[in-house]
Design a protein around this motif. Sequence first.
Motif, mmCIF file in Angstrom:
data_model
loop_
_atom_site.group_PDB
_atom_site.id
_atom_site.type_symbol
_atom_site.label_atom_id
_atom_site.label_comp_id
_atom_site.label_asym_id
_atom_site.label_seq_id
_atom_site.Cartn_x
_atom_site.Cartn_y
_atom_site.Cartn_z
ATOM 1 N N PRO A 193 0.834 -1.195 0.000
ATOM 2 C CA PRO A 193 0.000 0.000 0.000
ATOM 3 C C PRO A 193 0.872 1.248 0.000
ATOM 4 O O PRO A 193 1.792 1.377 0.788
ATOM 5 N N THR A 194 0.620 2.086 -0.939
ATOM 6 C CA THR A 194 1.394 3.324 -1.008
ATOM 7 C C THR A 194 0.517 4.460 -0.526
ATOM 8 O O THR A 194 -0.705 4.412 -0.646
ATOM 9 N N HIS A 195 1.159 5.430 0.046
ATOM 10 C CA HIS A 195 0.394 6.544 0.575
ATOM 11 C C HIS A 195 0.928 7.828 -0.003
ATOM 12 O O HIS A 195 2.118 8.086 0.027
ATOM 13 N N SER A 196 0.037 8.588 -0.513
ATOM 14 C CA SER A 196 0.463 9.856 -1.072
ATOM 15 C C SER A 196 0.934 10.730 0.080
ATOM 16 O O SER A 196 0.430 10.652 1.190
ATOM 17 N N PRO A 197 1.966 11.529 -0.180
ATOM 18 C CA PRO A 197 2.474 12.394 0.875
ATOM 19 C C PRO A 197 1.430 13.418 1.328
ATOM 20 O O PRO A 197 1.634 14.080 2.332
ATOM 21 N N GLU A 198 0.329 13.530 0.584
ATOM 22 C CA GLU A 198 -0.690 14.500 0.998
ATOM 23 C C GLU A 198 -1.597 13.930 2.084
ATOM 24 O O GLU A 198 -2.342 14.667 2.711
ATOM 25 N N MET A 199 -1.564 12.608 2.254
ATOM 26 C CA MET A 199 -2.466 12.003 3.226
ATOM 27 C C MET A 199 -1.913 12.226 4.638
ATOM 28 O O MET A 199 -0.859 11.706 4.973
ATOM 29 N N PRO A 200 -2.611 13.011 5.465
ATOM 30 C CA PRO A 200 -2.043 13.316 6.787
ATOM 31 C C PRO A 200 -1.864 12.070 7.645
ATOM 32 O O PRO A 200 -0.889 11.941 8.350
ATOM 33 N N LEU A 201 -2.836 11.152 7.557
ATOM 34 C CA LEU A 201 -2.739 9.979 8.425
ATOM 35 C C LEU A 201 -3.269 8.763 7.691
ATOM 36 O O LEU A 201 -4.375 8.786 7.148
ATOM 37 N N ALA A 202 -2.469 7.718 7.626
ATOM 38 C CA ALA A 202 -2.906 6.468 7.019
ATOM 39 C C ALA A 202 -2.555 5.327 7.957
ATOM 40 O O ALA A 202 -1.393 5.127 8.287
ATOM 41 N N ALA A 221 -1.819 4.726 20.166
ATOM 42 C CA ALA A 221 -1.094 3.785 19.308
ATOM 43 C C ALA A 221 -0.470 4.523 18.125
ATOM 44 O O ALA A 221 0.660 4.245 17.731
ATOM 45 N N CYS A 222 -1.215 5.497 17.571
ATOM 46 C CA CYS A 222 -0.666 6.288 16.463
ATOM 47 C C CYS A 222 0.581 7.041 16.912
ATOM 48 O O CYS A 222 1.508 7.248 16.143
ATOM 49 N N LEU A 223 0.584 7.478 18.176
ATOM 50 C CA LEU A 223 1.677 8.311 18.689
ATOM 51 C C LEU A 223 2.758 7.484 19.391
ATOM 52 O O LEU A 223 3.603 8.041 20.083
ATOM 53 N N ASP A 224 2.704 6.149 19.223
ATOM 54 C CA ASP A 224 3.702 5.261 19.843
ATOM 55 C C ASP A 224 3.704 5.334 21.364
ATOM 56 O O ASP A 224 4.725 5.099 21.999
ATOM 57 N N LEU A 225 2.574 5.695 21.967
ATOM 58 C CA LEU A 225 2.511 5.767 23.428
ATOM 59 C C LEU A 225 2.063 4.438 24.022
ATOM 60 O O LEU A 225 2.279 4.187 25.204
ATOM 61 N N VAL A 226 1.403 3.596 23.219
ATOM 62 C CA VAL A 226 1.146 2.213 23.633
ATOM 63 C C VAL A 226 1.675 1.320 22.509
ATOM 64 O O VAL A 226 1.684 1.719 21.349
ATOM 65 N N PRO A 227 2.171 0.133 22.873
ATOM 66 C CA PRO A 227 2.751 -0.722 21.838
ATOM 67 C C PRO A 227 1.683 -1.283 20.893
ATOM 68 O O PRO A 227 0.566 -1.581 21.306
ATOM 69 N N LYS A 228 2.063 -1.396 19.621
ATOM 70 C CA LYS A 228 1.171 -1.974 18.622
ATOM 71 C C LYS A 228 1.455 -3.471 18.527
ATOM 72 O O LYS A 228 2.615 -3.875 18.524
ATOM 73 N N ALA A 229 0.395 -4.279 18.469
ATOM 74 C CA ALA A 229 0.593 -5.715 18.240
ATOM 75 C C ALA A 229 0.936 -5.941 16.772
ATOM 76 O O ALA A 229 1.726 -6.824 16.433
ATOM 77 N N SER A 230 0.328 -5.143 15.895
ATOM 78 C CA SER A 230 0.680 -5.204 14.481
ATOM 79 C C SER A 230 0.221 -3.924 13.813
ATOM 80 O O SER A 230 -0.471 -3.116 14.417
ATOM 81 N N GLY A 231 0.621 -3.765 12.563
ATOM 82 C CA GLY A 231 0.153 -2.626 11.802
ATOM 83 C C GLY A 231 1.149 -1.493 11.757
ATOM 84 O O GLY A 231 2.187 -1.521 12.417
ATOM 85 N N ARG A 232 0.819 -0.491 10.927
ATOM 86 C CA ARG A 232 1.714 0.660 10.855
ATOM 87 C C ARG A 232 0.921 1.932 10.639
ATOM 88 O O ARG A 232 -0.207 1.916 10.158
ATOM 89 N N VAL A 233 1.558 3.019 11.029
ATOM 90 C CA VAL A 233 0.921 4.329 10.973
ATOM 91 C C VAL A 233 1.813 5.260 10.164
ATOM 92 O O VAL A 233 2.993 5.428 10.482
ATOM 93 N N MET A 234 1.246 5.802 9.088
ATOM 94 C CA MET A 234 2.021 6.719 8.246
ATOM 95 C C MET A 234 1.462 8.129 8.393
ATOM 96 O O MET A 234 0.251 8.337 8.320
ATOM 97 N N VAL A 235 2.367 9.072 8.579
ATOM 98 C CA VAL A 235 1.965 10.477 8.679
ATOM 99 C C VAL A 235 2.578 11.212 7.493
ATOM 100 O O VAL A 235 3.789 11.200 7.322
ATOM 101 N N TYR A 236 1.752 11.797 6.680
ATOM 102 C CA TYR A 236 2.204 12.459 5.449
ATOM 103 C C TYR A 236 3.191 11.585 4.678
ATOM 104 O O TYR A 236 4.268 12.016 4.294
ATOM 105 N N GLY A 237 2.830 10.309 4.520
ATOM 106 C CA GLY A 237 3.591 9.421 3.653
ATOM 107 C C GLY A 237 4.802 8.754 4.275
ATOM 108 O O GLY A 237 5.454 7.941 3.637
ATOM 109 N N LYS A 238 5.153 9.126 5.523
ATOM 110 C CA LYS A 238 6.315 8.502 6.150
ATOM 111 C C LYS A 238 5.923 7.980 7.534
ATOM 112 O O LYS A 238 4.948 8.458 8.113
#
Lengths: 337, 275
Positions: free
Chosen positions: B20-29, B72-89
């Motif tokens: 899955p690719t995320h455009s850098p315009e997407m604030p949160l994916a 979870a998005c802010l890495d304040l609790v551990p994620k069991a799986s998955g990823r969070v992209m902010v503006y494409g990174k």
Amino acid sequence: MTWYADDVWIVIIGSLCAVACALPGCFLVLRKMSMMGDAISHAVLPGLALGFLVTQSRASLPMFIGAAVVGVLTAVFTQWVGQFGKVDRGAAMGIVFTTLFALGLLMMAEVNHKTKVDLDVSCVLYGAIEFTPLHVIHSFQWGETWIELPLAAVTLGAVLLINLIVILALYKEFNLSSFDPALARTVGVPATLMHYLLMSMVAVTTVASFEAVGSIIVIAMLVVPGATAYLLTNRLSVMLGISAVVGIASAVLGHWGAVTLPPKFGYENPTSTSGGMAVAAGVLFLLVWVFSPTQGLLQGVWMRVRKEPNPIPVTDPDCESSRGPTSHHAAKTLRSR
Amino acid sequence: MIQTPSRPDVDSLPTPPEVPTHSPEMPLAIDDLTVAYHNKPVLWDIDLDIPEGKLVGIVGPNGAGKSTLMKACLDLVPKASGRVMVYGKPYKRQRSLVGYVPQRESVDWDYPISALDVVTMGTYGRIGLFRPVRKLHRDTAMNALEHVGIGHLAKRQISQLSGGQQQRVFLARALAQDARLYFMDEPFAAVDASTERAIIDLLHELKDQGKTCLVVHHDLSTVAQYFDWVVLLNMRVVKAGPTEDVFTRENLHATYGGRLALLEEAGQALRDAGR
């Protein structure tokens, strides 16, 4: 009382110890983890014993390092036990530090048995500040007087300096991670690292203070000056300053009291200075708690008599609009208790 | 006939497994996010793309994992799986673009600190390790405090502020962070009417600047009025999208299940919104 050179050194060493403890102690108080100081000060014992077994001498660097490492491990183990053992932090602390302390006691018994060198348990608990001026490492002439520099003054002075430098250099990081660790992490301040840095400072300071005040009285020096200062100010920088002053005052009053008070009650010999320091610190806290102009007991009573909920009137036109002034002030009174 | 080896045609190559690719315009994916406490899942398989410049309300019953999603998005609790992209990174590399307003109860308001100093903390990320706070940063903080209407309370110790004023201090701190994507955990909880108004004005101002705000919200009666995007959450994302498409009776029913009192409230909210 007559002040001899030894009395002066005892007070200087006591003050250095009290200030070195008070600085990290303020953060322990603010983070509501004062008892971590208790845990660490007891748990370093096996580290001390191990260091002694390796080097066969007291107050050596390996002993220092061994104890500091075990001190930090206490914080780590407490975290683990709390996390994986599903018990609260208080219980986790209780499990970890009593186990380590008891292990230290066993090791000390072994050391004493094997080497015939006496590592005295009561010294470990209460320290022996009265004897610290006797261990001179350097003497020099200053003007007319000979000055004999005791080892404890150098060690505690160095630790105080390290604590001061670390806190000044990372002042805003300590402040932020103590107040709001979640925000700290989101802006990239390593809150966990700051936690363990503080724990290392507490461990090192505790070990340095062992000879002077021992593992029980050191808790008073870690917690009481900070808690007293907390009642007197609304600013962290001022709190650190006041805690240092309270620490020095405890050392001076503690030694003075230990020397002058027993004769008044018909005892010939002075009592323990480290005990006097802790009592003095406790009395200072009590006085401040009763008489503090902003958060004191009397001030609270006075305010209730005058039926004024808060010393500073809340002048906010905005928030009156929805609740009305009465309920707002009521809420304020509730919170200020 | 044997073909001479030539450069393989680009089109004939097997397509690589789809990443899955995320455009850098997407604030949160958010992709496939699962969070568990003590092996019990709290959030399950969250997939969420938030478009830029929206005010997004995160809505769901108690224990739905709304705050956990933010943490979870802010890495304040551990994620069991998955990823969070902010503006494409990945979020870790984009911290400076993200502002956070935690729940008011998450800090000790008796801490010895003034309102201004709390707001100044919003600039610490920019200042960097070991560097001192300068006048520039305090000025930024002062402006932010004035922006939320409590500049006159800058010197006051934070326990001497009302609940609404404390919430404004937190919002001012987020402003001082100067982020592009904001996470706000229940900013409307227990504030007075004028603070609620001030927060709404602030949200619209941020939106006009092209910033994106995710807001955990409890009051169903104001969702349609405040937010132009809604995420309905109950361990999973029940529905996410523009408010007019998503905030419907059926979807709320699916989110809140049989909680009748809440449904009643939601029904009222829908009637108010004219649907």
